[in-house]
Write a protein that holds these residues in place. Structure first.
Motif, PDB file in Angstrom:
ATOM      1  N   LEU A  84       0.809  -1.123   0.250  1.00 30.30           N
ATOM      2  CA  LEU A  84      -0.194  -0.150  -0.021  1.00 30.30           C
ATOM      3  C   LEU A  84       0.588   1.216  -0.170  1.00 30.30           C
ATOM      4  N   ALA A  96      -4.767  -2.492  -2.662  1.00 30.54           N
ATOM      5  CA  ALA A  96      -6.442  -1.963  -1.732  1.00 30.54           C
ATOM      6  C   ALA A  96      -7.515  -2.690  -2.406  1.00 30.54           C
ATOM      7  N   LEU A 114      -4.705   0.453   6.022  1.00 25.26           N
ATOM      8  CA  LEU A 114      -5.996   0.876   5.050  1.00 25.26           C
ATOM      9  C   LEU A 114      -5.465   2.817   5.346  1.00 25.26           C
ATOM     10  N   VAL A 129      -9.175   2.153  -1.681  1.00 25.22           N
ATOM     11  CA  VAL A 129      -9.102   1.537   0.635  1.00 25.22           C
ATOM     12  C   VAL A 129     -10.292   2.246   0.669  1.00 25.22           C
TER      13      VAL A 129
END
Length: 211
Positions: A84, A96, A114, A129
């Protein structure tokens, strides 16, 4: 078709992975093994190695394979958390999206990563996300104010993801009702957002891609 082959095929694939002389085919073999026998651990070192290399195409294939596992090992899940923060926006977006499809027991462990990625400067990453976060933790009330802010995002995908995600959160998102009511009054706008979102998501999520 491959899953019907059973143990003999898995054993043959595992044997290939243990042979350093066949390293050039380790990735496709590892991808096949993860599909044939997800419980195997033989493919995991190959996946982890690929995810640390600069070959974006290979990384995307591995991300897709991890997504298909639904309940990957802790090491593979943590590797997605690291991705990420990849410098490549395409990798971040696909990561994501993959996390959003994982079993809740796995994605919940990635909530901190996240949350840190919520403010990504790429709209497609932000929208993915948002969806991954809500799928991972539908009791996360701290997420509500941030999703409300995203209702006014400049990007259609982000606004739509925020709108639908607030709906998924249910009663804990009650403070969003006034804003959602304004959006609901303009049904045409909601439909336009959904159509725009679907057009962008329609191509195989892990199929063809350009860089």
């Amino acid at each position: 078709r491959m899953k019907r082959v059973g143990a003999p095929c898995a054993e043959a694939l595992t044997e290939i992975l243990s042979d350093p002389k066949q390293k050039t085919v380790h990735l496709p073999v590892a991808l096949a093994l993860s599909a044939v026998e997800p419980e195997s651990t033989a493919y995991q070192p190959i996946f982890l190695e690929i995810l640390q290399q600069p070959d974006i195409h290979s990384i995307i294939y591995v991300i897709g394979a991890i997504r298909d596992l639904r309940t990957p090992s802790e090491k593979l899940a943590n590797a997605l958390g690291i991705l990420l923060r990849s410098e490549n926006e395409f990798v971040r977006a696909r990561t994501a999206s993959a996390i959003a499809d994982l079993d809740h027991s796995v994605s919940f462990q990635l909530v901190p990563q996240l949350t840190a990625a919520l403010d990504d400067n790429v709209p497609n990453v932000r929208s993915n996300v948002i969806q991954a976060l809500v799928n991972a933790d539908k009791r996360n009330q701290d997420l509500v104010p941030r999703l409300i802010n995203y209702l006014d995002d400049n990007d259609d995908d982000v606004r739509y993801a925020a709108t639908t995600s607030l709906g998924k959160l249910g009663p804990i998102a009650s403070e969003a009702v006034p804003e959602l009511a304004k959006i609901a009054l303009d049904l045409e706008e909601v439909q336009r957002r959904k159509a725009a979102y679907d057009r962008k998501q329609a191509p195989n999520r892990f199929g063809s891609f350009d860089f």
